[in-house]
Design a protein around this motif. Structure first.
Motif, PDB file in Angstrom:
ATOM      1  N   VAL A  41     131.153  94.038  83.920  1.00 15.80           N
ATOM      2  CA  VAL A  41     130.811  95.456  84.037  1.00 15.80           C
ATOM      3  C   VAL A  41     129.314  95.648  83.798  1.00 15.80           C
ATOM      4  CG1 VAL A  41     131.233  97.775  83.148  1.00 15.80           C
ATOM      5  CG2 VAL A  41     133.123  96.145  83.299  1.00 15.80           C
ATOM      6  N   CYS A  42     128.657  96.279  84.726  1.00 19.07           N
ATOM      7  CA  CYS A  42     127.218  96.518  84.616  1.00 19.07           C
ATOM      8  C   CYS A  42     126.957  97.563  83.537  1.00 19.07           C
ATOM      9  CB  CYS A  42     126.689  96.995  85.971  1.00 19.07           C
ATOM     10  SG  CYS A  42     124.961  97.477  85.909  1.00 19.07           S
ATOM     11  N   PRO A  43     126.099  97.260  82.558  1.00 10.57           N
ATOM     12  CA  PRO A  43     125.815  98.240  81.496  1.00 10.57           C
ATOM     13  C   PRO A  43     124.956  99.395  82.005  1.00 10.57           C
ATOM     14  CG  PRO A  43     124.503  96.258  81.189  1.00 10.57           C
ATOM     15  CD  PRO A  43     125.399  95.993  82.369  1.00 10.57           C
ATOM     16  N   ASP A  44     124.342  99.225  83.158  1.00  9.91           N
ATOM     17  CA  ASP A  44     123.489 100.286  83.702  1.00  9.91           C
ATOM     18  C   ASP A  44     124.269 101.311  84.516  1.00  9.91           C
ATOM     19  OD1 ASP A  44     121.155  99.493  82.586  1.00  9.91           O
ATOM     20  OD2 ASP A  44     120.068  99.276  84.487  1.00  9.91           O
ATOM     21  N   CYS A  45     125.074 100.840  85.449  1.00  8.53           N
ATOM     22  CA  CYS A  45     125.730 101.773  86.370  1.00  8.53           C
ATOM     23  C   CYS A  45     127.247 101.693  86.293  1.00  8.53           C
ATOM     24  CB  CYS A  45     125.271 101.520  87.809  1.00  8.53           C
ATOM     25  SG  CYS A  45     125.928 100.006  88.527  1.00  8.53           S
ATOM     26  N   ALA A  46     127.773 100.831  85.384  1.00  8.26           N
ATOM     27  CA  ALA A  46     129.216 100.717  85.153  1.00  8.26           C
ATOM     28  C   ALA A  46     129.993 100.150  86.342  1.00  8.26           C
ATOM     29  CB  ALA A  46     129.816 102.043  84.707  1.00  8.26           C
ATOM     30  N   SER A  68     124.013  89.446  87.730  1.00  8.33           N
ATOM     31  CA  SER A  68     123.349  90.415  88.590  1.00  8.33           C
ATOM     32  C   SER A  68     124.350  91.451  89.080  1.00  8.33           C
ATOM     33  CB  SER A  68     122.727  89.678  89.778  1.00  8.33           C
ATOM     34  OG  SER A  68     122.361  90.599  90.772  1.00  8.33           O
ATOM     35  N   CYS A  69     123.907  92.705  89.125  1.00  6.24           N
ATOM     36  CA  CYS A  69     124.743  93.779  89.655  1.00  6.24           C
ATOM     37  C   CYS A  69     124.307  94.065  91.092  1.00  6.24           C
ATOM     38  CB  CYS A  69     124.597  95.030  88.795  1.00  6.24           C
ATOM     39  SG  CYS A  69     125.400  96.470  89.523  1.00  6.24           S
ATOM     40  N   PRO A  70     125.197  93.921  92.047  1.00  7.62           N
ATOM     41  CA  PRO A  70     124.819  94.156  93.447  1.00  7.62           C
ATOM     42  C   PRO A  70     124.609  95.638  93.739  1.00  7.62           C
ATOM     43  CG  PRO A  70     127.176  93.690  93.288  1.00  7.62           C
ATOM     44  CD  PRO A  70     126.609  93.540  91.897  1.00  7.62           C
ATOM     45  N   ASN A  71     125.042  96.485  92.816  1.00  4.58           N
ATOM     46  CA  ASN A  71     124.973  97.931  93.032  1.00  4.58           C
ATOM     47  C   ASN A  71     123.592  98.497  92.686  1.00  4.58           C
ATOM     48  OD1 ASN A  71     126.299 100.344  93.806  1.00  4.58           O
ATOM     49  ND2 ASN A  71     126.504 100.889  91.645  1.00  4.58           N
ATOM     50  N   CYS A  72     123.106  98.148  91.480  1.00  9.17           N
ATOM     51  CA  CYS A  72     121.829  98.727  91.041  1.00  9.17           C
ATOM     52  C   CYS A  72     120.767  97.656  90.808  1.00  9.17           C
ATOM     53  CB  CYS A  72     122.030  99.553  89.772  1.00  9.17           C
ATOM     54  SG  CYS A  72     122.390  98.547  88.308  1.00  9.17           S
ATOM     55  N   ARG A  73     121.082  96.408  91.121  1.00  5.77           N
ATOM     56  CA  ARG A  73     120.149  95.279  91.013  1.00  5.77           C
ATOM     57  C   ARG A  73     119.779  94.932  89.568  1.00  5.77           C
ATOM     58  NH1 ARG A  73     119.482  93.374  95.986  1.00  5.77           N
ATOM     59  NH2 ARG A  73     120.005  94.906  97.540  1.00  5.77           N
ATOM     60  N   TRP A  74     120.589  95.359  88.624  1.00  2.00           N
ATOM     61  CA  TRP A  74     120.395  94.981  87.234  1.00  2.00           C
ATOM     62  C   TRP A  74     120.641  93.473  87.119  1.00  2.00           C
ATOM     63  CZ3 TRP A  74     124.394  92.750  84.392  1.00  2.00           C
ATOM     64  CH2 TRP A  74     124.160  92.585  83.012  1.00  2.00           C
ATOM     65  N   THR A  75     119.780  92.803  86.373  1.00  2.00           N
ATOM     66  CA  THR A  75     120.033  91.389  86.101  1.00  2.00           C
ATOM     67  C   THR A  75     119.823  91.112  84.624  1.00  2.00           C
ATOM     68  OG1 THR A  75     117.771  90.745  86.606  1.00  2.00           O
ATOM     69  CG2 THR A  75     119.355  90.525  88.385  1.00  2.00           C
TER      70      THR A  75
HETATM   71 ZN    ZN Z   1     124.646  98.149  88.045  1.00  2.00          ZN
END
Ligand code: ZN
Length: 132
Positions: A41-46, A68-75
């Motif tokens: 689970v991405c901590p930035d965009c969930a 890496s989150c493919p949604n918001c590019r968080w890594t």
């Molecule tokens: Zn994200």
């Protein structure tokens, strides 16, 4: 019944006719609450589509992952426990299962489409007994 309640095996039949088994482990046997919902689970965009870009063995039972989150590019690069990594792998397997389900539906839809065309051709007398 001698079934182990800790995991279940799901058999998936591919459109090619091959079948694979996906073993799922219940989350109830994991002691203690995870740090967050799971490292998938991405901590930035969930978004729950976090993927590992790279991983290597760290000391002990730990793994160093680049997530890496493919949604918001968080890594994030971090060290995670075996349990956390296994949980992530399970999520990836879920994704694989979903993809195979979609693939199967797609194959069925294509078949239905071909069947429709075949029936239409029959109605229009485009297919004659000598075709067989
Ligand atoms: Zn994200």
């Amino acid at each position: 019944m001698n079934q182990d309640p800790k995991h279940s095996v799901r058999r998936i039949v591919l459109p090619s006719g091959k079948s694979i088994e996906v073993v799922r482990f219940s989350e109830q046997d994991v002691a203690g609450a995870p740090r967050r919902e799971g490292i998938h689970v991405c901590p930035d965009c969930a978004s729950d589509l976090v993927q590992p870009l790279a991983w290597s063995e760290a000391s002990g039972d730990r793994w160093e992952l680049v997530l890496s989150c493919p949604n918001c590019r968080w890594t994030e690069e971090g060290v995670y426990t075996q349990a956390e990594v296994e949980e992530l792998e399970e999520r990836l397997d879920d994704g694989l299962t979903d993809m195979l389900d979609d693939l199967q539906r797609l194959a069925q839809a294509n078949m239905a489409d071909e069947m429709d065309r075949f029936i239409e051709a029959l109605h229009r007398d485009h297919i004659l007994p000598e075709d067989f």
